[in-house]
Design a protein around this motif. Sequence first.
Motif, PDB file in Angstrom:
ATOM      1  N   ARG A  15       1.825   9.022  99.843  1.00 54.05           N
ATOM      2  CA  ARG A  15       2.308   9.263 101.198  1.00 54.05           C
ATOM      3  C   ARG A  15       1.972   8.092 102.118  1.00 54.05           C
ATOM      4  N   GLY A  16       2.688   8.055 103.252  1.00 54.18           N
ATOM      5  CA  GLY A  16       2.415   7.041 104.254  1.00 54.18           C
ATOM      6  C   GLY A  16       3.064   5.706 103.990  1.00 54.18           C
ATOM      7  N   VAL A  17       3.776   5.568 102.872  1.00 46.27           N
ATOM      8  CA  VAL A  17       4.455   4.299 102.540  1.00 46.27           C
ATOM      9  C   VAL A  17       5.875   4.615 102.078  1.00 46.27           C
ATOM     10  N   ASP A  18       6.509   5.550 102.754  1.00 43.11           N
ATOM     11  CA  ASP A  18       7.804   6.042 102.298  1.00 43.11           C
ATOM     12  C   ASP A  18       8.856   4.940 102.184  1.00 43.11           C
ATOM     13  N   ARG A  19       8.899   4.055 103.183  1.00 41.31           N
ATOM     14  CA  ARG A  19       9.936   3.023 103.198  1.00 41.31           C
ATOM     15  C   ARG A  19       9.786   2.043 102.032  1.00 41.31           C
ATOM     16  N   VAL A  20       8.592   1.517 101.836  1.00 42.17           N
ATOM     17  CA  VAL A  20       8.393   0.566 100.737  1.00 42.17           C
ATOM     18  C   VAL A  20       8.508   1.270  99.385  1.00 42.17           C
ATOM     19  N   ARG A  21       8.126   2.552  99.339  1.00 42.02           N
ATOM     20  CA  ARG A  21       8.275   3.321  98.099  1.00 42.02           C
ATOM     21  C   ARG A  21       9.742   3.389  97.688  1.00 42.02           C
ATOM     22  N   ASP A  22      10.624   3.698  98.642  1.00 46.14           N
ATOM     23  CA  ASP A  22      12.049   3.806  98.342  1.00 46.14           C
ATOM     24  C   ASP A  22      12.645   2.456  97.943  1.00 46.14           C
ATOM     25  N   ILE A  23      12.208   1.379  98.608  1.00 53.33           N
ATOM     26  CA  ILE A  23      12.732   0.050  98.285  1.00 53.33           C
ATOM     27  C   ILE A  23      12.343  -0.353  96.867  1.00 53.33           C
ATOM     28  N   LEU A  24      11.080  -0.145  96.520  1.00 52.73           N
ATOM     29  CA  LEU A  24      10.626  -0.519  95.178  1.00 52.73           C
ATOM     30  C   LEU A  24      11.291   0.338  94.108  1.00 52.73           C
ATOM     31  N   PHE A  25      11.468   1.620  94.387  1.00 51.63           N
ATOM     32  CA  PHE A  25      12.115   2.502  93.420  1.00 51.63           C
ATOM     33  C   PHE A  25      13.559   2.059  93.176  1.00 51.63           C
ATOM     34  N   ASP A  26      14.299   1.758  94.232  1.00 54.01           N
ATOM     35  CA  ASP A  26      15.693   1.335  94.082  1.00 54.01           C
ATOM     36  C   ASP A  26      15.782   0.008  93.326  1.00 54.01           C
ATOM     37  N   ASN A  27      14.892  -0.923  93.632  1.00 56.88           N
ATOM     38  CA  ASN A  27      14.899  -2.216  92.951  1.00 56.88           C
ATOM     39  C   ASN A  27      14.629  -2.047  91.455  1.00 56.88           C
ATOM     40  N   THR A  28      13.662  -1.186  91.131  1.00 53.90           N
ATOM     41  CA  THR A  28      13.310  -0.953  89.728  1.00 53.90           C
ATOM     42  C   THR A  28      14.418  -0.218  89.003  1.00 53.90           C
ATOM     43  N   ARG A  29      15.060   0.723  89.662  1.00 54.18           N
ATOM     44  CA  ARG A  29      16.161   1.467  89.041  1.00 54.18           C
ATOM     45  C   ARG A  29      17.323   0.537  88.718  1.00 54.18           C
ATOM     46  N   ARG A  30      17.633  -0.386  89.618  1.00 54.99           N
ATOM     47  CA  ARG A  30      18.702  -1.352  89.346  1.00 54.99           C
ATOM     48  C   ARG A  30      18.345  -2.237  88.155  1.00 54.99           C
ATOM     49  N   ILE A  71      11.090   6.336  86.962  1.00 55.39           N
ATOM     50  CA  ILE A  71      12.312   5.775  86.383  1.00 55.39           C
ATOM     51  C   ILE A  71      12.515   6.291  84.968  1.00 55.39           C
ATOM     52  N   ASN A  72      11.467   6.313  84.174  1.00 59.78           N
ATOM     53  CA  ASN A  72      11.594   6.808  82.800  1.00 59.78           C
ATOM     54  C   ASN A  72      11.885   8.305  82.767  1.00 59.78           C
ATOM     55  N   ALA A  73      11.351   9.051  83.720  1.00 65.98           N
ATOM     56  CA  ALA A  73      11.602  10.491  83.752  1.00 65.98           C
ATOM     57  C   ALA A  73      13.065  10.785  84.085  1.00 65.98           C
ATOM     58  N   ASP A  74      13.703   9.893  84.838  1.00 70.21           N
ATOM     59  CA  ASP A  74      15.089  10.118  85.268  1.00 70.21           C
ATOM     60  C   ASP A  74      16.122   9.490  84.343  1.00 70.21           C
ATOM     61  N   ARG A  75      15.698   8.793  83.309  1.00 70.93           N
ATOM     62  CA  ARG A  75      16.670   8.079  82.480  1.00 70.93           C
ATOM     63  C   ARG A  75      17.509   9.050  81.651  1.00 70.93           C
ATOM     64  N   ALA A  76      18.706   8.619  81.342  1.00 75.34           N
ATOM     65  CA  ALA A  76      19.632   9.457  80.583  1.00 75.34           C
ATOM     66  C   ALA A  76      19.194   9.550  79.123  1.00 75.34           C
ATOM     67  N   ALA A  77      19.666  10.590  78.456  1.00 79.17           N
ATOM     68  CA  ALA A  77      19.337  10.783  77.044  1.00 79.17           C
ATOM     69  C   ALA A  77      19.871   9.615  76.217  1.00 79.17           C
ATOM     70  N   GLY A  78      19.022   9.100  75.324  1.00 83.77           N
ATOM     71  CA  GLY A  78      19.427   7.981  74.487  1.00 83.77           C
ATOM     72  C   GLY A  78      19.223   6.625  75.119  1.00 83.77           C
ATOM     73  N   GLU A  79      18.904   6.569  76.398  1.00 81.69           N
ATOM     74  CA  GLU A  79      18.669   5.292  77.071  1.00 81.69           C
ATOM     75  C   GLU A  79      17.250   4.810  76.774  1.00 81.69           C
ATOM     76  N   PRO A  80      17.073   3.556  76.382  1.00 83.84           N
ATOM     77  CA  PRO A  80      15.722   3.070  76.050  1.00 83.84           C
ATOM     78  C   PRO A  80      14.815   3.106  77.268  1.00 83.84           C
ATOM     79  N   LEU A 113      21.098  -4.286  86.145  1.00 84.11           N
ATOM     80  CA  LEU A 113      21.695  -4.921  87.321  1.00 84.11           C
ATOM     81  C   LEU A 113      20.718  -5.936  87.920  1.00 84.11           C
ATOM     82  N   PRO A 114      21.205  -6.850  88.771  1.00 86.75           N
ATOM     83  CA  PRO A 114      20.302  -7.822  89.389  1.00 86.75           C
ATOM     84  C   PRO A 114      19.220  -7.145  90.226  1.00 86.75           C
ATOM     85  N   ALA A 115      18.010  -7.687  90.142  1.00 87.82           N
ATOM     86  CA  ALA A 115      16.874  -7.155  90.896  1.00 87.82           C
ATOM     87  C   ALA A 115      15.901  -8.295  91.160  1.00 87.82           C
TER      88      ALA A 115
END
Length: 321
Positions: free
Chosen positions: A91-106, A137-146, A111-113
Amino acid sequence: MQPQPPAFRPRAGVLGHTIPRRKELIVAMPDMLPETLEEKLDRLIAAVARLAPREPEPTDLAVADCFVWSAETGALEPVARVNRVEIALIRGVDRVRDILFDNTRRFAAGLPANNALLWGARGMGKSSLVKAVHAAINADRAAGEPPLKLIEIHREDIDTLPKLLAILKPAPFRFVLFCDDLSFDHDDTSYKSLKAALEGGVEGRPDNVIFYATSNRRHLLPRDMIENERSTAINPHEAVEEKVSLSDRFGLWLGFHKCSQDEYLEMIDGYVRHYGLEVEPQELRRDALEWATTRGSRSGRVAWQFVQDLAGRLGRRLDAR
Protein backbone atom coordinates in the motif's frame (compact mmCIF):
# COMPACT_ATOMS: atom_id res chain seq x y z
CA MET A 1 107.10 -44.86 -32.32
CA GLN A 2 104.89 -43.80 -29.49
CA PRO A 3 103.33 -46.44 -27.32
CA GLN A 4 99.64 -47.16 -27.85
CA PRO A 5 97.29 -46.74 -24.87
CA PRO A 6 96.11 -50.02 -23.48
CA ALA A 7 92.76 -51.28 -24.77
CA PHE A 8 89.85 -50.43 -22.50
CA ARG A 9 88.46 -53.35 -20.64
CA PRO A 10 85.05 -53.00 -18.96
CA ARG A 11 85.27 -53.26 -15.27
CA ALA A 12 83.47 -56.06 -13.61
CA GLY A 13 80.72 -54.89 -11.31
CA VAL A 14 78.97 -56.54 -8.47
CA LEU A 15 77.94 -60.11 -9.21
CA GLY A 16 79.83 -60.00 -12.43
CA HIS A 17 77.75 -57.32 -14.20
CA THR A 18 79.59 -55.01 -16.53
CA ILE A 19 79.61 -51.34 -15.49
CA PRO A 20 78.95 -49.15 -18.58
CA ARG A 21 81.37 -46.39 -19.42
CA ARG A 22 80.37 -42.73 -18.83
CA LYS A 23 80.20 -42.09 -22.56
CA GLU A 24 77.76 -44.94 -23.02
CA LEU A 25 75.54 -43.49 -20.24
CA ILE A 26 75.47 -40.08 -21.90
CA VAL A 27 74.48 -41.63 -25.23
CA ALA A 28 71.75 -43.72 -23.61
CA MET A 29 70.18 -40.85 -21.60
CA PRO A 30 68.53 -39.02 -24.57
CA ASP A 31 66.57 -42.19 -25.34
CA MET A 32 65.33 -42.38 -21.74
CA LEU A 33 64.81 -38.66 -21.05
CA PRO A 34 61.82 -37.79 -23.30
CA GLU A 35 59.70 -40.60 -21.91
CA THR A 36 60.44 -39.57 -18.34
CA LEU A 37 59.55 -35.89 -18.98
CA GLU A 38 56.38 -36.82 -20.79
CA GLU A 39 55.21 -38.90 -17.85
CA LYS A 40 55.97 -36.06 -15.43
CA LEU A 41 54.11 -33.55 -17.60
CA ASP A 42 51.08 -35.84 -17.78
CA ARG A 43 51.03 -36.12 -14.00
CA LEU A 44 51.40 -32.34 -13.64
CA ILE A 45 48.53 -31.65 -16.07
CA ALA A 46 46.32 -34.14 -14.26
CA ALA A 47 47.09 -32.50 -10.91
CA VAL A 48 46.31 -29.01 -12.22
CA ALA A 49 43.07 -30.27 -13.75
CA ARG A 50 41.99 -31.61 -10.36
CA LEU A 51 42.68 -28.23 -8.73
CA ALA A 52 40.80 -26.22 -11.37
CA PRO A 53 37.09 -25.55 -10.65
CA ARG A 54 34.71 -27.83 -12.46
CA GLU A 55 32.57 -26.49 -15.26
CA PRO A 56 29.09 -25.86 -13.82
CA GLU A 57 26.34 -28.15 -14.93
CA PRO A 58 23.74 -26.44 -17.13
CA THR A 59 20.88 -25.20 -14.98
CA ASP A 60 17.45 -26.62 -15.66
CA LEU A 61 15.47 -23.37 -15.83
CA ALA A 62 12.18 -25.27 -15.75
CA VAL A 63 12.62 -26.42 -12.13
CA ALA A 64 11.77 -23.03 -10.57
CA ASP A 65 10.51 -19.55 -11.37
CA CYS A 66 13.18 -17.78 -9.31
CA PHE A 67 16.97 -18.20 -9.29
CA VAL A 68 19.98 -16.57 -7.67
CA TRP A 69 23.09 -16.04 -9.78
CA SER A 70 26.22 -17.51 -8.16
CA ALA A 71 29.17 -15.70 -9.70
CA GLU A 72 31.66 -17.95 -7.92
CA THR A 73 30.39 -21.15 -9.52
CA GLY A 74 28.94 -19.56 -12.66
CA ALA A 75 25.60 -21.26 -12.06
CA LEU A 76 21.98 -20.31 -11.40
CA GLU A 77 20.73 -21.65 -8.07
CA PRO A 78 16.96 -22.31 -7.90
CA VAL A 79 14.93 -20.79 -5.06
CA ALA A 80 12.21 -23.15 -3.90
CA ARG A 81 10.37 -20.59 -1.76
CA VAL A 82 10.59 -16.88 -2.56
CA ASN A 83 10.39 -14.41 0.33
CA ARG A 84 7.61 -12.07 -0.82
CA VAL A 85 4.20 -10.65 0.00
CA GLU A 86 1.11 -10.47 -2.16
CA ILE A 87 0.84 -7.43 -4.36
CA ALA A 88 -2.50 -6.47 -2.75
CA LEU A 89 -0.70 -5.93 0.58
CA ILE A 90 1.67 -3.31 -0.83
CA ARG A 91 0.00 0.00 0.00
CA GLY A 92 0.90 3.66 -0.34
CA VAL A 93 2.66 3.20 -3.71
CA ASP A 94 -0.34 2.57 -5.92
CA ARG A 95 0.84 4.65 -8.88
CA VAL A 96 4.33 3.16 -9.17
CA ARG A 97 2.88 -0.31 -8.49
CA ASP A 98 0.57 0.00 -11.51
CA ILE A 99 3.35 1.36 -13.75
CA LEU A 100 5.74 -1.46 -12.88
CA PHE A 101 3.03 -4.09 -13.28
CA ASP A 102 2.06 -2.81 -16.75
CA ASN A 103 5.70 -2.62 -17.86
CA THR A 104 6.36 -6.18 -16.68
CA ARG A 105 3.18 -7.51 -18.27
CA ARG A 106 4.17 -6.03 -21.64
CA PHE A 107 7.63 -7.56 -21.37
CA ALA A 108 6.21 -10.98 -20.48
CA ALA A 109 4.00 -10.77 -23.58
CA GLY A 110 7.01 -10.10 -25.80
CA LEU A 111 6.24 -6.40 -26.26
CA PRO A 112 8.71 -3.52 -25.82
CA ALA A 113 9.40 -2.59 -22.20
CA ASN A 114 11.90 -0.53 -20.23
CA ASN A 115 14.51 -1.27 -17.61
CA ALA A 116 13.29 0.10 -14.28
CA LEU A 117 15.05 1.83 -11.40
CA LEU A 118 13.05 1.87 -8.16
CA TRP A 119 14.65 4.52 -5.97
CA GLY A 120 13.79 6.47 -2.84
CA ALA A 121 12.98 6.11 0.82
CA ARG A 122 14.10 2.97 2.57
CA GLY A 123 11.54 0.46 3.76
CA MET A 124 8.81 1.52 1.34
CA GLY A 125 8.59 -1.78 -0.52
CA LYS A 126 10.88 -1.35 -3.53
CA SER A 127 12.24 -4.90 -3.60
CA SER A 128 8.96 -6.32 -2.28
CA LEU A 129 7.14 -4.77 -5.23
CA VAL A 130 9.47 -6.36 -7.80
CA LYS A 131 8.94 -9.81 -6.31
CA ALA A 132 5.18 -9.29 -5.91
CA VAL A 133 4.77 -8.11 -9.52
CA HIS A 134 6.67 -11.15 -10.76
CA ALA A 135 4.33 -13.47 -8.85
CA ALA A 136 1.23 -11.60 -10.02
CA ILE A 137 2.27 -11.81 -13.68
CA ASN A 138 2.80 -15.56 -13.44
CA ALA A 139 -0.51 -16.02 -11.63
CA ASP A 140 -2.34 -14.24 -14.47
CA ARG A 141 -0.63 -15.98 -17.38
CA ALA A 142 -2.66 -18.05 -19.81
CA ALA A 143 -2.59 -21.84 -19.80
CA GLY A 144 0.42 -23.18 -21.69
CA GLU A 145 2.26 -19.85 -21.59
CA PRO A 146 5.82 -20.19 -20.23
CA PRO A 147 6.35 -18.55 -16.83
CA LEU A 148 8.34 -15.37 -16.37
CA LYS A 149 11.62 -16.04 -14.55
CA LEU A 150 13.12 -13.86 -11.82
CA ILE A 151 16.92 -13.86 -11.55
CA GLU A 152 18.60 -12.08 -8.64
CA ILE A 153 22.16 -10.86 -9.05
CA HIS A 154 24.02 -9.47 -6.05
CA ARG A 155 25.51 -6.00 -6.14
CA GLU A 156 29.07 -7.29 -5.77
CA ASP A 157 28.65 -9.59 -8.80
CA ILE A 158 27.67 -6.89 -11.29
CA ASP A 159 30.98 -7.26 -13.13
CA THR A 160 29.93 -10.82 -14.10
CA LEU A 161 26.72 -9.56 -15.71
CA PRO A 162 27.95 -10.18 -19.30
CA LYS A 163 28.59 -13.83 -18.44
CA LEU A 164 25.09 -14.19 -16.99
CA LEU A 165 23.49 -12.54 -20.02
CA ALA A 166 25.32 -14.98 -22.29
CA ILE A 167 23.64 -17.85 -20.39
CA LEU A 168 20.17 -16.31 -20.49
CA LYS A 169 20.18 -15.15 -24.10
CA PRO A 170 19.58 -18.56 -25.79
CA ALA A 171 17.10 -19.77 -23.13
CA PRO A 172 13.44 -20.24 -24.16
CA PHE A 173 12.17 -18.05 -21.30
CA ARG A 174 11.88 -14.36 -20.52
CA PHE A 175 13.77 -13.05 -17.50
CA VAL A 176 13.49 -10.19 -15.03
CA LEU A 177 17.05 -9.60 -13.87
CA PHE A 178 16.85 -8.05 -10.40
CA CYS A 179 19.53 -6.31 -8.31
CA ASP A 180 18.56 -5.10 -4.85
CA ASP A 181 20.19 -2.06 -3.22
CA LEU A 182 22.30 -1.15 -6.24
CA SER A 183 24.81 1.66 -5.66
CA PHE A 184 28.45 2.42 -6.37
CA ASP A 185 31.19 3.96 -4.25
CA HIS A 186 33.96 6.38 -5.17
CA ASP A 187 36.56 3.82 -6.27
CA ASP A 188 34.09 1.41 -7.87
CA THR A 189 34.28 1.17 -11.66
CA SER A 190 31.95 -1.80 -12.15
CA TYR A 191 29.16 0.63 -13.03
CA LYS A 192 30.80 0.94 -16.44
CA SER A 193 30.23 -2.78 -17.06
CA LEU A 194 26.58 -2.32 -16.16
CA LYS A 195 26.23 0.60 -18.56
CA ALA A 196 27.61 -1.44 -21.45
CA ALA A 197 25.51 -4.49 -20.60
CA LEU A 198 22.24 -2.56 -20.39
CA GLU A 199 22.70 -0.34 -23.42
CA GLY A 200 25.62 0.99 -25.38
CA GLY A 201 27.59 -2.23 -25.85
CA VAL A 202 27.96 -4.04 -29.17
CA GLU A 203 25.48 -6.75 -28.22
CA GLY A 204 23.37 -4.77 -25.76
CA ARG A 205 20.69 -6.32 -23.61
CA PRO A 206 19.16 -9.57 -24.94
CA ASP A 207 15.53 -9.27 -26.03
CA ASN A 208 14.42 -11.83 -23.44
CA VAL A 209 15.98 -9.98 -20.48
CA ILE A 210 14.86 -6.86 -18.63
CA PHE A 211 16.74 -5.28 -15.72
CA TYR A 212 15.11 -4.02 -12.51
CA ALA A 213 17.15 -2.42 -9.74
CA THR A 214 16.36 -0.83 -6.39
CA SER A 215 18.44 1.88 -4.76
CA ASN A 216 18.23 4.62 -2.16
CA ARG A 217 20.10 6.85 -4.62
CA ARG A 218 18.44 8.27 -7.68
CA HIS A 219 21.68 8.38 -9.70
CA LEU A 220 23.20 5.28 -8.02
CA LEU A 221 26.36 7.24 -7.12
CA PRO A 222 27.12 9.21 -3.93
CA ARG A 223 26.19 12.89 -4.11
CA ASP A 224 29.64 13.99 -2.90
CA MET A 225 31.20 11.95 -5.71
CA ILE A 226 29.17 13.89 -8.26
CA GLU A 227 29.90 17.21 -6.52
CA ASN A 228 33.62 16.42 -6.49
CA GLU A 229 33.58 15.80 -10.23
CA ARG A 230 31.75 19.07 -10.75
CA SER A 231 34.36 21.05 -8.78
CA THR A 232 37.61 19.39 -9.91
CA ALA A 233 37.12 18.26 -13.51
CA ILE A 234 38.47 20.28 -16.43
CA ASN A 235 35.03 20.15 -18.01
CA PRO A 236 32.63 19.77 -15.06
CA HIS A 237 29.54 19.28 -17.21
CA GLU A 238 31.04 16.37 -19.16
CA ALA A 239 32.40 14.74 -16.00
CA VAL A 240 29.02 14.80 -14.26
CA GLU A 241 27.25 13.59 -17.40
CA GLU A 242 29.55 10.56 -17.52
CA LYS A 243 28.78 9.68 -13.90
CA VAL A 244 25.00 10.04 -14.03
CA SER A 245 24.58 8.45 -17.46
CA LEU A 246 24.20 5.06 -15.79
CA SER A 247 20.76 5.95 -14.45
CA ASP A 248 19.78 7.07 -17.95
CA ARG A 249 19.93 3.40 -18.99
CA PHE A 250 16.73 2.90 -17.00
CA GLY A 251 13.70 4.00 -18.98
CA LEU A 252 11.51 3.96 -15.87
CA TRP A 253 12.41 5.96 -12.76
CA LEU A 254 9.93 5.03 -10.04
CA GLY A 255 10.21 7.14 -6.90
CA PHE A 256 9.26 5.88 -3.42
CA HIS A 257 8.68 8.51 -0.75
CA LYS A 258 7.96 8.44 2.96
CA CYS A 259 4.40 7.50 3.77
CA SER A 260 1.90 9.55 5.71
CA GLN A 261 0.32 8.45 8.97
CA ASP A 262 -2.89 7.45 7.21
CA GLU A 263 -0.96 5.34 4.66
CA TYR A 264 1.00 3.70 7.47
CA LEU A 265 -2.18 2.75 9.29
CA GLU A 266 -3.73 1.53 6.04
CA MET A 267 -0.78 -0.82 5.55
CA ILE A 268 -1.28 -2.27 9.01
CA ASP A 269 -5.04 -2.65 8.50
CA GLY A 270 -4.37 -4.57 5.30
CA TYR A 271 -2.02 -6.98 7.03
CA VAL A 272 -4.40 -7.47 9.97
CA ARG A 273 -7.32 -8.33 7.68
CA HIS A 274 -5.19 -10.58 5.48
CA TYR A 275 -3.89 -12.67 8.36
CA GLY A 276 -7.11 -12.59 10.39
CA LEU A 277 -5.66 -10.98 13.50
CA GLU A 278 -8.39 -10.09 15.97
CA VAL A 279 -7.75 -6.81 17.75
CA GLU A 280 -9.85 -3.80 18.69
CA PRO A 281 -9.51 -0.97 16.11
CA GLN A 282 -8.74 1.70 18.74
CA GLU A 283 -6.17 -0.51 20.43
CA LEU A 284 -4.61 -1.36 17.05
CA ARG A 285 -4.34 2.31 16.12
CA ARG A 286 -2.83 3.29 19.47
CA ASP A 287 -0.24 0.51 19.45
CA ALA A 288 0.66 1.08 15.78
CA LEU A 289 1.33 4.78 16.32
CA GLU A 290 3.33 4.08 19.46
CA TRP A 291 5.41 1.53 17.52
CA ALA A 292 6.17 4.09 14.78
CA THR A 293 7.11 6.70 17.39
CA THR A 294 9.60 4.40 19.06
CA ARG A 295 11.12 3.59 15.66
CA GLY A 296 11.27 7.22 14.64
CA SER A 297 9.80 6.57 11.22
CA ARG A 298 6.81 5.28 9.28
CA SER A 299 7.23 2.91 6.34
CA GLY A 300 6.03 -0.37 4.94
CA ARG A 301 8.87 -2.16 6.70
CA VAL A 302 7.97 -0.62 10.07
CA ALA A 303 4.31 -1.60 9.50
CA TRP A 304 5.32 -5.21 8.78
CA GLN A 305 7.54 -5.35 11.86
CA PHE A 306 4.65 -4.11 14.00
CA VAL A 307 2.35 -6.80 12.55
CA GLN A 308 4.94 -9.46 13.33
CA ASP A 309 5.10 -8.24 16.93
CA LEU A 310 1.30 -8.09 17.16
CA ALA A 311 0.88 -11.63 15.82
CA GLY A 312 3.47 -12.89 18.30
CA ARG A 313 1.64 -11.28 21.22
CA LEU A 314 -1.63 -12.80 20.02
CA GLY A 315 -0.05 -16.22 19.64
CA ARG A 316 -0.89 -16.35 15.93
CA ARG A 317 1.21 -17.57 13.03
CA LEU A 318 1.44 -15.36 9.96
CA ASP A 319 0.03 -17.84 7.49
CA ALA A 320 -2.37 -16.50 4.89
CA ARG A 321 -5.89 -17.73 5.35
